[in-house]
Design a protein around this motif. Structure first.
Motif, PDB file in Angstrom:
ATOM      1  N   LYS A   1       0.811  -1.220   0.000  1.00 28.22           N
ATOM      2  CA  LYS A   1       0.000   0.000   0.000  1.00 28.22           C
ATOM      3  C   LYS A   1       0.843   1.267   0.000  1.00 28.22           C
ATOM      4  O   LYS A   1       0.315   2.362   0.096  1.00 28.22           O
ATOM      5  N   SER A   2       2.146   1.107  -0.092  1.00 25.01           N
ATOM      6  CA  SER A   2       2.992   2.290  -0.062  1.00 25.01           C
ATOM      7  C   SER A   2       3.084   2.968  -1.421  1.00 25.01           C
ATOM      8  O   SER A   2       3.482   4.119  -1.511  1.00 25.01           O
ATOM      9  N   SER A   3       2.725   2.267  -2.480  1.00 25.34           N
ATOM     10  CA  SER A   3       2.791   2.873  -3.805  1.00 25.34           C
ATOM     11  C   SER A   3       1.506   3.623  -4.106  1.00 25.34           C
ATOM     12  O   SER A   3       0.438   3.312  -3.580  1.00 25.34           O
ATOM     13  N   GLY A   4       1.616   4.623  -4.989  1.00 24.09           N
ATOM     14  CA  GLY A   4       0.449   5.417  -5.342  1.00 24.09           C
ATOM     15  C   GLY A   4      -0.408   4.723  -6.385  1.00 24.09           C
ATOM     16  O   GLY A   4      -0.011   3.732  -7.008  1.00 24.09           O
ATOM     17  N   ARG A   5      -1.609   5.254  -6.591  1.00 28.25           N
ATOM     18  CA  ARG A   5      -2.513   4.762  -7.624  1.00 28.25           C
ATOM     19  C   ARG A   5      -2.349   5.601  -8.880  1.00 28.25           C
ATOM     20  O   ARG A   5      -2.164   6.817  -8.825  1.00 28.25           O
ATOM     21  N   TYR A   6      -2.442   4.933 -10.036  1.00 20.72           N
ATOM     22  CA  TYR A   6      -2.315   5.613 -11.327  1.00 20.72           C
ATOM     23  C   TYR A   6      -3.697   5.674 -11.956  1.00 20.72           C
ATOM     24  O   TYR A   6      -4.342   4.637 -12.187  1.00 20.72           O
ATOM     25  N   LEU A   7      -4.186   6.881 -12.245  1.00 20.02           N
ATOM     26  CA  LEU A   7      -5.548   7.088 -12.717  1.00 20.02           C
ATOM     27  C   LEU A   7      -5.516   7.745 -14.099  1.00 20.02           C
ATOM     28  O   LEU A   7      -5.432   8.969 -14.227  1.00 20.02           O
ATOM     29  N   PRO A   8      -5.600   6.928 -15.172  1.00 21.67           N
ATOM     30  CA  PRO A   8      -5.452   7.456 -16.535  1.00 21.67           C
ATOM     31  C   PRO A   8      -6.774   7.673 -17.271  1.00 21.67           C
ATOM     32  O   PRO A   8      -6.784   7.754 -18.491  1.00 21.67           O
ATOM     33  N   GLU A   9      -7.899   7.727 -16.535  1.00 20.72           N
ATOM     34  CA  GLU A   9      -9.201   7.815 -17.193  1.00 20.72           C
ATOM     35  C   GLU A   9      -9.271   8.974 -18.179  1.00 20.72           C
ATOM     36  O   GLU A   9      -9.682   8.811 -19.331  1.00 20.72           O
ATOM     37  N   VAL A  10      -8.839  10.146 -17.749  1.00 19.81           N
ATOM     38  CA  VAL A  10      -8.948  11.327 -18.601  1.00 19.81           C
ATOM     39  C   VAL A  10      -7.987  11.240 -19.781  1.00 19.81           C
ATOM     40  O   VAL A  10      -8.247  11.799 -20.853  1.00 19.81           O
ATOM     41  N   ALA A  11      -6.889  10.515 -19.617  1.00 16.61           N
ATOM     42  CA  ALA A  11      -5.916  10.367 -20.696  1.00 16.61           C
ATOM     43  C   ALA A  11      -6.463   9.531 -21.841  1.00 16.61           C
ATOM     44  O   ALA A  11      -5.999   9.640 -22.972  1.00 16.61           O
ATOM     45  N   ALA A  12      -7.469   8.689 -21.565  1.00 13.93           N
ATOM     46  CA  ALA A  12      -7.986   7.796 -22.597  1.00 13.93           C
ATOM     47  C   ALA A  12      -9.112   8.423 -23.398  1.00 13.93           C
ATOM     48  O   ALA A  12      -9.157   8.287 -24.624  1.00 13.93           O
ATOM     49  N   ALA A  13     -10.023   9.102 -22.727  1.00 16.03           N
ATOM     50  CA  ALA A  13     -11.187   9.611 -23.456  1.00 16.03           C
ATOM     51  C   ALA A  13     -11.747  10.862 -22.812  1.00 16.03           C
ATOM     52  O   ALA A  13     -12.959  11.019 -22.683  1.00 16.03           O
ATOM     53  N   GLY A  14     -10.894  11.763 -22.409  1.00 14.56           N
ATOM     54  CA  GLY A  14     -11.371  13.002 -21.815  1.00 14.56           C
ATOM     55  C   GLY A  14     -12.182  12.749 -20.567  1.00 14.56           C
ATOM     56  O   GLY A  14     -11.742  12.096 -19.635  1.00 14.56           O
ATOM     57  N   GLY A  15     -13.401  13.233 -20.544  1.00 13.81           N
ATOM     58  CA  GLY A  15     -14.240  13.072 -19.370  1.00 13.81           C
ATOM     59  C   GLY A  15     -15.125  11.847 -19.399  1.00 13.81           C
ATOM     60  O   GLY A  15     -15.933  11.653 -18.490  1.00 13.81           O
ATOM     61  N   LEU A  16     -15.019  10.996 -20.416  1.00 13.79           N
ATOM     62  CA  LEU A  16     -15.877   9.815 -20.493  1.00 13.79           C
ATOM     63  C   LEU A  16     -15.300   8.663 -19.667  1.00 13.79           C
ATOM     64  O   LEU A  16     -14.083   8.437 -19.665  1.00 13.79           O
ATOM     65  N   PRO A  17     -16.143   7.893 -18.975  1.00 12.53           N
ATOM     66  CA  PRO A  17     -15.666   6.805 -18.108  1.00 12.53           C
ATOM     67  C   PRO A  17     -15.335   5.529 -18.883  1.00 12.53           C
ATOM     68  O   PRO A  17     -15.919   4.471 -18.650  1.00 12.53           O
ATOM     69  N   VAL A  18     -14.386   5.631 -19.779  1.00 17.84           N
ATOM     70  CA  VAL A  18     -14.052   4.486 -20.631  1.00 17.84           C
ATOM     71  C   VAL A  18     -13.185   3.479 -19.880  1.00 17.84           C
ATOM     72  O   VAL A  18     -13.468   2.277 -19.873  1.00 17.84           O
ATOM     73  N   VAL A  19     -12.123   3.946 -19.238  1.00 15.92           N
ATOM     74  CA  VAL A  19     -11.221   3.035 -18.535  1.00 15.92           C
ATOM     75  C   VAL A  19     -11.934   2.361 -17.372  1.00 15.92           C
ATOM     76  O   VAL A  19     -11.802   1.153 -17.159  1.00 15.92           O
ATOM     77  N   SER A  20     -12.713   3.125 -16.591  1.00 16.17           N
ATOM     78  CA  SER A  20     -13.411   2.535 -15.442  1.00 16.17           C
ATOM     79  C   SER A  20     -14.440   1.516 -15.900  1.00 16.17           C
ATOM     80  O   SER A  20     -14.628   0.478 -15.262  1.00 16.17           O
ATOM     81  N   THR A  21     -15.104   1.784 -17.035  1.00 18.02           N
ATOM     82  CA  THR A  21     -16.067   0.806 -17.566  1.00 18.02           C
ATOM     83  C   THR A  21     -15.347  -0.460 -18.014  1.00 18.02           C
ATOM     84  O   THR A  21     -15.806  -1.587 -17.744  1.00 18.02           O
ATOM     85  N   LEU A  22     -14.214  -0.296 -18.668  1.00 20.67           N
ATOM     86  CA  LEU A  22     -13.430  -1.449 -19.107  1.00 20.67           C
ATOM     87  C   LEU A  22     -13.001  -2.287 -17.911  1.00 20.67           C
ATOM     88  O   LEU A  22     -13.113  -3.525 -17.916  1.00 20.67           O
ATOM     89  N   ARG A  23     -12.532  -1.647 -16.854  1.00 22.84           N
ATOM     90  CA  ARG A  23     -12.099  -2.378 -15.663  1.00 22.84           C
ATOM     91  C   ARG A  23     -13.269  -3.077 -14.986  1.00 22.84           C
ATOM     92  O   ARG A  23     -13.129  -4.198 -14.478  1.00 22.84           O
ATOM     93  N   SER A  24     -14.428  -2.423 -14.969  1.00 21.31           N
ATOM     94  CA  SER A  24     -15.608  -3.040 -14.358  1.00 21.31           C
ATOM     95  C   SER A  24     -16.034  -4.285 -15.113  1.00 21.31           C
ATOM     96  O   SER A  24     -16.396  -5.306 -14.515  1.00 21.31           O
ATOM     97  N   LEU A  25     -15.996  -4.210 -16.438  1.00 19.06           N
ATOM     98  CA  LEU A  25     -16.359  -5.375 -17.250  1.00 19.06           C
ATOM     99  C   LEU A  25     -15.404  -6.533 -16.988  1.00 19.06           C
ATOM    100  O   LEU A  25     -15.825  -7.684 -16.805  1.00 19.06           O
ATOM    101  N   LEU A  26     -14.114  -6.230 -16.953  1.00 17.23           N
ATOM    102  CA  LEU A  26     -13.127  -7.290 -16.737  1.00 17.23           C
ATOM    103  C   LEU A  26     -13.232  -7.882 -15.332  1.00 17.23           C
ATOM    104  O   LEU A  26     -13.167  -9.106 -15.155  1.00 17.23           O
ATOM    105  N   SER A  27     -13.400  -7.022 -14.335  1.00 14.80           N
ATOM    106  CA  SER A  27     -13.447  -7.526 -12.961  1.00 14.80           C
ATOM    107  C   SER A  27     -14.722  -8.301 -12.673  1.00 14.80           C
ATOM    108  O   SER A  27     -14.761  -9.120 -11.754  1.00 14.80           O
ATOM    109  N   SER A  28     -15.786  -8.065 -13.458  1.00 13.25           N
ATOM    110  CA  SER A  28     -17.030  -8.807 -13.263  1.00 13.25           C
ATOM    111  C   SER A  28     -17.051 -10.126 -14.017  1.00 13.25           C
ATOM    112  O   SER A  28     -18.065 -10.830 -14.007  1.00 13.25           O
ATOM    113  N   GLY A  29     -15.955 -10.464 -14.687  1.00 15.67           N
ATOM    114  CA  GLY A  29     -15.848 -11.753 -15.359  1.00 15.67           C
ATOM    115  C   GLY A  29     -16.213 -11.737 -16.826  1.00 15.67           C
ATOM    116  O   GLY A  29     -16.215 -12.784 -17.478  1.00 15.67           O
ATOM    117  N   ASP A  30     -16.509 -10.556 -17.373  1.00 21.13           N
ATOM    118  CA  ASP A  30     -16.822 -10.473 -18.797  1.00 21.13           C
ATOM    119  C   ASP A  30     -15.526 -10.560 -19.606  1.00 21.13           C
ATOM    120  O   ASP A  30     -14.424 -10.363 -19.071  1.00 21.13           O
TER     121      ASP A  30
END
Length: 858
Positions: free
Chosen positions: A595-624
Motif C-alpha cells: 500500500k505504499s505505492s500510489g494509484r495511477y488514474l489514466p481515465e482522462v488520458a484515454a477519453a477526456g471526461g468519459l468513463p471508458v477506462v473505469s467501464t473497461l475495468r468493471s467489465l473485466l473484474s465482473s468476469g466479462d
C-alpha cells in the motif's frame, strides 16, 4: 453592614503574614540544607490560598455594593455573602496524601460551612437572616492529612478539588447538581488540535470515555477528577467550559455519551502517548511454560517501571510490552539478566527493543458491539502506509490501541480521525501544467468546490504546489518568470491554506491579482525533480499530483511519483503510450504489491471526461471478456468529419432536444460550429474551425496523422495487456488511414462524402482495438447515416464495447470530451472516486449530494 469596607487592607495584611511565614520556612531549609515533600507542599499551596482569598474579596465587594443599592433587607431575592474557605480545613487525606478520607471530610465541611454561615448571618437582624445566601470560595489543589499536616493533591489538583466538593455537597436540600471546570479550550476534543486540524468538540462524553482519553494524553481533564463524582448517588455531570469563550456550550461528561447512537460516530475521539518504546521477548521457550510472564513482569516491577501496553499472540511465542522510552534500555538489560539461561540455551531467541514509538488509541463506548470498527481503524492506518508494531484491545471494546513509530504518529492520528469522519481527510495536491488552460481551470475548480467537498465528502484538497510545464531552460507558452510555486506556509502542518488561481498567477509572474500576496511563493530555479519534495509530508496520509499537460518529459516522472506513494491523476497519455521502458516502469511502480505505492488514474488520458477506462475495468473484474473496442476517440476528428458530412435531420434533432429539456439550450455547447449552421463545409474549413475552437493539438498534424488517437488506443491496450513488444504509437499510425492538408484534400474528401452519401452513409474516423486478432488500427469508414457513429455530435466521442455478454448489442459510452472545464471536472471526479473508495462517503452526507438533482424518464 459595611461588608466591603477594609477588604483590600485585610487581604494584603494576610498575604504579608503568609509571606513572612514562607520566608521563615525557606530560611530554615536553607540553613539545614534539607527539603522534604511536606515543606514543598506547604509552600506550593500558598498561591491557591491567595488566589481564592482575592476572589472572595472581589466578589464580596461587588455583593456589598449591590446590598447598599438594594437597601435594608436586600433585594427581592435576598442578600449574597462570599466567604473564603481554606480547603485544608476540610479536605482530609491519608498520611501519604493520596486517598481521601470522605467521612472526615464531610464532617469538617458541615462544621466549617455552618460556622462561616452563622457568622455571616449574625451580622444581620433576625428578620433578615433568612434571605442571606452564603457562598464559599474554596481553595483548590491543597488539603491536609488526618494529622493536620498540609499537603497537595498533585497534578490537576484544583479540578480534583472541584470534584471532591461536588461529592461533599450531595447532602441537604442544596445538593450539588453539576461540576463546572473552566479551562482554556472549548471542551473535550476529538484529538490533539496541535496534530490534527479541525478537531471537533465532543458535546457529550461518558466518564469512561473521558478517562480513557485523559489517560492517553488528552490534557483537558485528569482521570482522577472523575472519581469523586462517579461515586456520588446520583452521579454528578462535569461540564468543561472555556474561560475565553464562556458562551460556548462546552462538553458534558456524564454516565454515558451519545456516540453509541450513531454508527459513524461510535468512536468518541483519538489520543496518543508519545515517547514510548516497545520490548519484544520472543522464543519457543515461552510456549506453554508456566511462570514466564511472572518472571518477566516481576523483573520490570523491580525497576519501578510501569507497563503501558501488553500484546501477546495466542501461540505464546512472543510477548510485546510498551514502556516509557526513558526506561527501555534498563528494562532490556534486566530481562537479559533474568533470562540469561534461556537466551544461552536458545529457548528465548531475542529480546528486541524498538523506539521511539507512539500509541494511537481509539476510544468510544459505541465501539462495543459495533462491527467493523477495528477493520476501519486498521484500514485507515494501512491506507496511510503506516506499519502497526503492536495491538491491544480490552474485552470492554471501549479502546483499541496500536503502537506505531513516532515519526508516523501525526499521520496516523489524522488518518484514523478522518476515517471515522471526525474531521476532513486532508489531501496534499500538486498541479503540473498550471500554465495550461486545463491547469488553470482545475485550480479554479478546486478553489470553488473546496467547501462543498469538505461538507459532502469530508475531503479537503489543499493545493500545495503548482508547476508550469514547458521546455526546461527555456520559456514555454504561458510560462512566467517562475516555474515552481509552493505555499508560503507549507511548513505549517496545521495550515488551512491552498493555492488559488489568482495566488498562483501572482507568484508565478503572470500578473494575476487577489489571492493575497503571501499565500504562495515562487521557488527560484525549481524544477520537476524537486516538485514532489514540496508535496509529501509525513503528517499527511494522502498526496495527489494532477498532470494537466501533454508533455513527455512530465510523463517520465510518473513512475517516480508512484514509488514515492503519490497518486497520479493524469490527462497526459504520453506515459502509457510512450516508450515500452516507461510503460513498464509505471506498471511496476503501481503494482508493487504493497500500500505504499500510489494509484495511477489514466481515465482522462484515454477519453477526456468519459468513463471508458473505469467501464473497461468493471467489465473485466465482473468476469466479462472483451472482444473488441471501437469508436470515435478524437474530438477534433469527430468535429471535422461531422462538419464535412453531417447526418440527415440534424436540425430536427436539436429542436427536439431543446424542447425535451426543461432548462432549454440557452448557450451553444462547447465544440459546436460557431456560425450555427447545420450544413456541410469543406475539409480545410472544418480544420480551421476546429483550430479556432481549440479542439486541435498545437500541431494539427498530430490529429490528422492519428497520433492522439493512437495514444488513446495505447492506454486501452495497456488495460487489456496488448501493449507488448512491437506495439507502439508508430506501429498504429503505420497501419492506419492518414489525412494530410494539401491542395487536393478538399476535392478528395468531397468526393468521398458524395460517394458515401449515395449509399446512405457518411465518413467517420473509427479507431478499433480487436482482441482476437490483437490488432489496433484507425480507419476512415463509411457508416450508415443512422449509425451511432454517424449521429455522434461534433466534438463528442463515442466508444463501443463488444464483449461476451454484450455481443450483438454493444455497450456504448457517448458524450462530450472537450473543453477545459469538462477536462478539469473529469480530473476532479477521478480523485473523488479514489478517495471515496478509501474513506467512503458518510451516509449523513448523501442527501447533500442529491440536492439540486432531478431525473426524467422518457
Amino acid at each position: 453592614a459595611g461588608y466591603g469596607e477594609g477588604r483590600a487592607t485585610s487581604l494584603l495584611a494576610g498575604v504579608a503574614r503568609d509571606l513572612s511565614d514562607v520566608r521563615d520556612v525557606l530560611r530554615t531549609v536553607g540553613i539545614m540544607m534539607w527539603k522534604s515533600e511536606r515543606v514543598s507542599a506547604l509552600v506550593a499551596g500558598y498561591g491557591e490560598l491567595w488566589n481564592a482569598a482575592a476572589l472572595a474579596a472581589v466578589l464580596g465587594a461587588v455583593a456589598a455594593r449591590q446590598e447598599r443599592a438594594d437597601g435594608p433587607g436586600g433585594g427581592a431575592e435576598g442578600t449574597d455573602r462570599y466567604v473564603f474557605v481554606d480547603a485544608r480545613r476540610v479536605v482530609t487525606t491519608d498520611e501519604e496524601g493520596e486517598a481521601i478520607d470522605w467521612e472526615a471530610s464531610v464532617e469538617k465541611w458541615e462544621a466549617v460551612y455552618a460556622s462561616e454561615a452563622d457568622a455571616c448571618r449574625a451580622e444581620y437582624p433576625v428578620e433578615e437572616r433568612w434571605g442571606v445566601r452564603v457562598h464559599a470560595v474554596v481553595t483548590g489543589y491543597v488539603a491536609s492529612t488526618a494529622s493536620g499536616v498540609p499537603t497537595t493533591l498533585g497534578r490537576d489538583g484544583s479540578d480534583y478539588t472541584a470534584a471532591i466538593f461536588g461529592r461533599l455537597l450531595q447532602s441537604g436540600a442544596d445538593a450539588c447538581s453539576t461540576v463546572n471546570i473552566w479551562t482554556d479550550v472549548d471542551g473535550v476534543l476529538s484529538a490533539d488540535p496541535r496534530r490534527v486540524p479541525n478537531v471537533r468538540v465532543l458535546p457529550e462524553v461518558s466518564y469512561v470515555e473521558a478517562m480513557e482519553l485523559a489517560y492517553f494524553g488528552a490534557k483537558v481533564i485528569h482521570p482522577k477528577t472523575m472519581g469523586p463524582v462517579m461515586q456520588c448517588v446520583p452521579q454528578v455531570p462535569i461540564y468543561i467550559k472555556n474561560t475565553f469563550n464562556p458562551d460556548f456550550v462546552g462538553s458534558r461528561i456524564y454516565v454515558s455519551g451519545t456516540g453509541h447512537a450513531n454508527r459513524e460516530r461510535c468512536v468518541a475521539g483519538f489520543s496518543s502517548v508519545d515517547r514510548i518504546g516497545i520490548v519484544d521477548v520472543e522464543g519457543s521457550g515461552l510456549v506453554g511454560v508456566p511462570g514466564v510472564a511472572k518472571r518477566l513482569f516481576g523483573a520490570i516491577n523491580s525497576l519501578g517501571v510501569s507497563v503501558i501496553l501488553i500484546a501477546q499472540a495466542s501461540s505464546e511465542h512472543s510477548i510485546t510490552m510498551a514502556l516509557p522510552m526513558a526506561a527501555i534500555e534498563i528494562v532490556r538489560a534486566a530481562l537479559e539478566e533474568t533470562f540469561a539461561r534461556e537466551l544461552r540455551l536458545g529457548y528465548i531467541s531475542s529480546i528486541r527493543v524498538v523506539g521511539p514509538c507512539s500509541i494511537i488509541a481509539a476510544v468510544g463506548d459505541g465501539m462495543s458491539q459495533t462491527t467493523g470498527v477495528a477493520g476501519r481503524f486498521f484500514s485507515a492506518l494501512g491506507d496511510a502506509s503506516i506499519n502497526v508494531l503492536a495491538v491491544a484491545q480490552g474485552s470492554s471494546e471501549r479502546n483499541i490501541s496500536a503502537v506505531v513509530l513516532a515519526d508516523d504518529a501525526t499521520r496516523a492520528l489524522r488518518a484514523v480521525h478522518a476515517a471515522f469522519h471526525l474531521s476532513h481527510t486532508y489531501v496534499r495536491v500538486g498541479v503540473v501544467g498550471g500554465n495550461t488552460e486545463v491547469g488553470m481551470a482545475l485550480l479554479r475548480l478546486l478553489e470553488g468546490q473546496r467547501d462543498k467537498l469538505r461538507t459532502a465528502f469530508d475531503i479537503d484538497l489543499q493545493v500545495c504546489a503548482v508547476y508550469a510545464s514547458g521546455p526546461e531552460g527555456g520559456d514555454g507558452e504561458g510560462i512566467g518568470k517562475n516555474r515552481l510555486v509552493v505555499l508560503t506556509n507549507t511548513d505549517n502542518e496545521g495550515s488551512d491554506d491552498s493555492i488559488t488561481a489568482a495566488a498562483y498567477e501572482r507568484a508565478e509572474g503572470g500578473g494575476g491579482g487577489g489571492g493575497g500576496p503571501d499565500l504562495a511563493r515562487a521557488v527560484p530555479g525549481g524544477g520537476l525533480a524537486e516538485f514532489s519534495s514540496h508535496l509529501v509530508s509525513n503528517a499527511c496520509a494522502h498526496t495527489i499530483i494532477f498532470d494537466c499537460t501533454a508533455d513527455g518529459t512530465v510523463a517520465e516522472f510518473h513512475a517516480e511519483w508512484l514509488v514515492a506513494g503519490i497518486h497520479v491523476v493524469t490527462a497526459n497519455n504520453r506515459g502509457l503510450s510512450g516508450p515500452r521502458a516507461l510503460r513498464e516502469a509505471i506498471s511496476k511502480a503501481e503494482n508493487r504489491g504493497d500500500k505504499s505505492s500510489g494509484r495511477y488514474l489514466p481515465e482522462v488520458a484515454a477519453a477526456g471526461g468519459l468513463p471508458v477506462v473505469s467501464t473497461l475495468r468493471s467489465l473485466l473484474s465482473s468476469g466479462d471478456r472483451i472482444k473488441q473496442i471501437d469508436g470515435i476517440m478524437s474530438v477534433s476528428m469527430s468535429y471535422i468529419m461531422f462538419r464535412i458530412a453531417p447526418p440527415p435531420m440534424v436540425a430536427e434533432c436539436r429542436v427536439f432536444d431543446e424542447g425535451a429539456s426543461k432548462n432549454g439550450a440557452e448557450e451553444t455547447p462547447p465544440g459546436s460550429p460557431r456560425n450555427g449552421t447545420d450544413g456541410p463545409c469543406s475539409f480545410s474549413m472544418a480544420v480551421r474551425e476546429a483550430i479556432d475552437l481549440g479542439l486541435m493539438e498545437i500541431d494539427p498534424s498530430n490529429d490528422l496523422s492519428n497520433e492522439y488517437t493512437a495514444r488513446c488506443l495505447m492506454v486501452l491496450a495497456k488495460e487489456l495487456g496488448m501493449d507488448g513488444r512491437g506495439v507502439d504509437v508508430g506501429s498504429i499510425q503505420a497501419g492506419s488511414d492518414v489525412l494530410e492538408l494539401s491542395d487536393a484534400v478538399d476535392e478528395q474528401m468531397a468526393a468521398r462524402v458524395e460517394a458515401a452519401a449515395a449509399r446512405g452513409c457518411v465518413p467517420r474516423q473509427v479507431a478499433t482495438l480487436d482482441v482476437a486478432s490483437k490488432t489496433t488500427v484507425v480507419r476512415i469508414m463509411d457508416v450508415p447515416h443512422t449509425h451511432v457513429f454517424a449521429v455522434t455530435p461534433p466534438s463528442c466521442e463515442c466508444v463501443r464495447f463488444f464483449t461476451k455478454r454484450h455481443s450483438r448489442y454493444p455497450l456504448i459510452i457517448q458524450g462530450p470530451a472537450m473543453g477545459v472545464d469538462s477536462t478539469a471536472s473529469a480530473l476532479l471526479a477521478e480523485v473523488l472516486h479514489l478517495m471515496q473508495g478509501r474513506i467512503g462517503v458518510p451516509t449523513r452526507n448523501l442527501g447533500k449530494l442529491r440536492q439540486g438533482s432531478s431525473v426524467a424518464l422518457v
